[in-house]
Design a protein around this motif. Structure first.
Motif, PDB file in Angstrom:
ATOM      1  N   GLU A 106       0.892  -1.139   0.045  1.00  0.00           N
ATOM      2  CA  GLU A 106      -0.044   0.047  -0.210  1.00  0.00           C
ATOM      3  C   GLU A 106       0.948   1.393   0.088  1.00  0.00           C
ATOM      4  N   VAL A 107       0.523   2.237  -0.798  1.00  0.00           N
ATOM      5  CA  VAL A 107       1.011   3.311  -0.468  1.00  0.00           C
ATOM      6  C   VAL A 107       0.266   4.511   0.222  1.00  0.00           C
ATOM      7  N   ALA A 108       0.741   4.958   1.388  1.00  0.00           N
ATOM      8  CA  ALA A 108      -0.191   5.459   2.511  1.00  0.00           C
ATOM      9  C   ALA A 108       0.003   7.110   2.341  1.00  0.00           C
ATOM     10  N   ILE A 109      -0.941   7.820   2.105  1.00  0.00           N
ATOM     11  CA  ILE A 109      -1.015   9.296   1.778  1.00  0.00           C
ATOM     12  C   ILE A 109      -1.603   9.972   3.116  1.00  0.00           C
ATOM     13  N   ASP A 110      -0.727  10.740   3.857  1.00  0.00           N
ATOM     14  CA  ASP A 110      -1.272  11.637   4.980  1.00  0.00           C
ATOM     15  C   ASP A 110      -2.073  12.643   4.267  1.00  0.00           C
ATOM     16  N   ALA A 111      -3.242  12.987   4.787  1.00  0.00           N
ATOM     17  CA  ALA A 111      -4.139  13.913   4.380  1.00  0.00           C
ATOM     18  C   ALA A 111      -4.899  14.677   5.711  1.00  0.00           C
ATOM     19  N   ILE A 112      -4.976  16.180   5.597  1.00  0.00           N
ATOM     20  CA  ILE A 112      -5.817  16.502   6.582  1.00  0.00           C
ATOM     21  C   ILE A 112      -7.327  16.641   5.948  1.00  0.00           C
ATOM     22  N   ASP A 113      -7.551  16.824   4.562  1.00  0.00           N
ATOM     23  CA  ASP A 113      -8.802  16.667   4.092  1.00  0.00           C
ATOM     24  C   ASP A 113      -9.026  15.630   3.044  1.00  0.00           C
ATOM     25  N   ILE A 114      -9.172  14.477   3.550  1.00  0.00           N
ATOM     26  CA  ILE A 114      -9.094  13.193   2.485  1.00  0.00           C
ATOM     27  C   ILE A 114      -9.923  13.472   1.530  1.00  0.00           C
ATOM     28  N   PRO A 115     -11.446  13.903   1.597  1.00  0.00           N
ATOM     29  CA  PRO A 115     -12.167  13.984   0.655  1.00  0.00           C
ATOM     30  C   PRO A 115     -11.756  15.096  -0.732  1.00  0.00           C
ATOM     31  N   ALA A 116     -10.853  15.743  -0.124  1.00  0.00           N
ATOM     32  CA  ALA A 116     -10.313  17.033  -1.121  1.00  0.00           C
ATOM     33  C   ALA A 116      -9.208  16.118  -1.876  1.00  0.00           C
ATOM     34  N   VAL A 117      -8.438  15.337  -1.312  1.00  0.00           N
ATOM     35  CA  VAL A 117      -7.034  14.986  -2.113  1.00  0.00           C
ATOM     36  C   VAL A 117      -7.681  13.485  -2.990  1.00  0.00           C
ATOM     37  N   ARG A 118      -8.651  12.661  -2.234  1.00  0.00           N
ATOM     38  CA  ARG A 118      -8.771  11.433  -2.891  1.00  0.00           C
ATOM     39  C   ARG A 118      -9.217  11.508  -4.359  1.00  0.00           C
ATOM     40  N   PRO A 119     -10.009  12.292  -4.655  1.00  0.00           N
ATOM     41  CA  PRO A 119     -10.428  12.506  -6.052  1.00  0.00           C
ATOM     42  C   PRO A 119      -9.285  12.635  -6.981  1.00  0.00           C
ATOM     43  N   PHE A 120      -8.308  13.316  -6.455  1.00  0.00           N
ATOM     44  CA  PHE A 120      -7.344  13.780  -7.550  1.00  0.00           C
ATOM     45  C   PHE A 120      -6.526  12.248  -7.645  1.00  0.00           C
ATOM     46  N   TRP A 121      -6.139  11.561  -6.486  1.00  0.00           N
ATOM     47  CA  TRP A 121      -5.390  10.430  -6.610  1.00  0.00           C
ATOM     48  C   TRP A 121      -6.181   9.383  -7.539  1.00  0.00           C
ATOM     49  N   GLN A 122      -7.385   9.210  -7.277  1.00  0.00           N
ATOM     50  CA  GLN A 122      -8.335   8.466  -8.226  1.00  0.00           C
ATOM     51  C   GLN A 122      -8.129   8.831  -9.456  1.00  0.00           C
ATOM     52  N   ALA A 123      -8.146  10.139  -9.817  1.00  0.00           N
ATOM     53  CA  ALA A 123      -8.236  10.586 -11.499  1.00  0.00           C
ATOM     54  C   ALA A 123      -6.820  10.258 -12.047  1.00  0.00           C
ATOM     55  N   VAL A 124      -5.828  10.581 -11.234  1.00  0.00           N
ATOM     56  CA  VAL A 124      -4.546  10.396 -11.905  1.00  0.00           C
ATOM     57  C   VAL A 124      -4.055   8.879 -12.170  1.00  0.00           C
ATOM     58  N   THR A 125      -4.300   8.212 -11.119  1.00  0.00           N
ATOM     59  CA  THR A 125      -4.235   6.667 -11.276  1.00  0.00           C
ATOM     60  C   THR A 125      -5.009   5.757 -11.915  1.00  0.00           C
ATOM     61  N   GLY A 126      -6.340   6.196 -12.211  1.00  0.00           N
ATOM     62  CA  GLY A 126      -7.256   5.152 -12.721  1.00  0.00           C
ATOM     63  C   GLY A 126      -7.748   4.369 -12.018  1.00  0.00           C
ATOM     64  N   TYR A 127      -7.535   4.456 -10.568  1.00  0.00           N
ATOM     65  CA  TYR A 127      -7.970   3.312  -9.464  1.00  0.00           C
ATOM     66  C   TYR A 127      -9.370   3.524  -9.483  1.00  0.00           C
ATOM     67  N   VAL A 128      -9.973   2.522  -8.530  1.00  0.00           N
ATOM     68  CA  VAL A 128     -11.206   2.438  -8.284  1.00  0.00           C
ATOM     69  C   VAL A 128     -11.683   2.198  -6.772  1.00  0.00           C
ATOM     70  N   ASP A 129     -12.810   2.225  -6.064  1.00  0.00           N
ATOM     71  CA  ASP A 129     -13.008   1.717  -4.975  1.00  0.00           C
ATOM     72  C   ASP A 129     -12.861   0.272  -4.714  1.00  0.00           C
ATOM     73  N   GLU A 130     -12.493  -0.257  -3.486  1.00  0.00           N
ATOM     74  CA  GLU A 130     -12.402  -1.619  -3.552  1.00  0.00           C
ATOM     75  C   GLU A 130     -13.826  -2.216  -3.193  1.00  0.00           C
ATOM     76  N   ALA A 131     -14.279  -3.133  -3.667  1.00  0.00           N
ATOM     77  CA  ALA A 131     -15.794  -3.383  -3.532  1.00  0.00           C
ATOM     78  C   ALA A 131     -15.904  -4.196  -2.215  1.00  0.00           C
TER      79      ALA A 131
END
Length: 219
Positions: A106-131
């Motif tokens: 896992e790559v763990a990313i520290d964040a104060i505002d996770i909802p603000a940074v998570r969409p960026f990482w999802q977009a740039v990696t093309g990753y998806v939510d784990e079901a």
């Protein structure tokens, strides 16, 4: 939903290990042709249960077998692991965890505002939510199953004195001590074992951090 201890107790005698919300084993093979034959036998054994449960990784010297459903590891996955191990034993093949092949990164990313940074990482990696339920707790995964998972660590205040991104290396519970010992012998430092056996925090000679993680201590 089964507890992690129940899952581990059920699959460990079969030569499988629980790692990051899935159960894994592997079969060593002399070449790709033999690996393909093992994979075919596994797929045949799984039959109609394969979709949504079974993933296979055929390599030059081994086949890595992974089981997990959309609801996490279930009694159905455990029963399938038993059938697969029995079927392979009849072919003279042994299911056993082999160390690095059944680990997960896992790559763990520290964040104060996770909802603000998570969409960026999802977009740039093309990753998806784990079901379904996940040890990642809101993380993201490679839909092709190749890259490391992304996990977001909630921070209350900025922590500028250390790196904001670190690796989590998820290993079978019975391999953690050896992995840590090897890392320390290679120049690492143990920063904290406060959360062990869920994870130990280590650092390299320049202070870059990594966590060695297991399923234990999380139920």
């Amino acid at each position: 939903m089964m507890r992690r201890q129940e899952i581990s107790d059920a699959v460990s005698p079969l030569g499988w290990r629980l790692v990051l919300g899935a159960v894994y084993t592997e079969v060593l093979t002399p070449d790709l042709a033999a690996g393909a034959a093992v994979a075919a036998a596994v797929a045949e054994t799984a039959g109609p249960q394969a979709p949504g449960h079974l993933n296979l990784d055929i390599r030059a010297d081994r086949v890595v077998i992974r089981l997990r459903s959309a609801d996490g590891v279930t009694a159905q996955d455990i029963a399938l692991a038993r059938r697969i191990s029995d079927a392979l034993a009849e072919r003279g093949a042994v299911t056993a965890p082999g160390g690095v092949s059944v680990q997960a990164i896992e790559v763990a990313i520290d964040a104060i505002d996770i909802p603000a940074v998570r969409p960026f990482w999802q977009a740039v990696t093309g990753y998806v939510d784990e079901a379904g339920p996940s040890d990642l707790s809101g993380g993201l995964v490679d839909p092709a199953g190749r890259g490391p998972a992304l996990w977001f660590q909630q921070m209350d205040v900025p922590r500028p004195q250390r790196n904001r991104i670190h690796l989590d290396v998820d290993v079978p519970h019975d391999e953690a001590a050896a992995r840590i010992e090897t890392a320390l012998a290679a120049g690492g430092t143990l920063l904290s074992d406060k959360e062990a056996p869920a994870f130990w925090v280590l650092a390299d000679a320049e202070g870059n951090e990594v966590c060695v993680c297991t399923w234990q201590g999380r139920d």
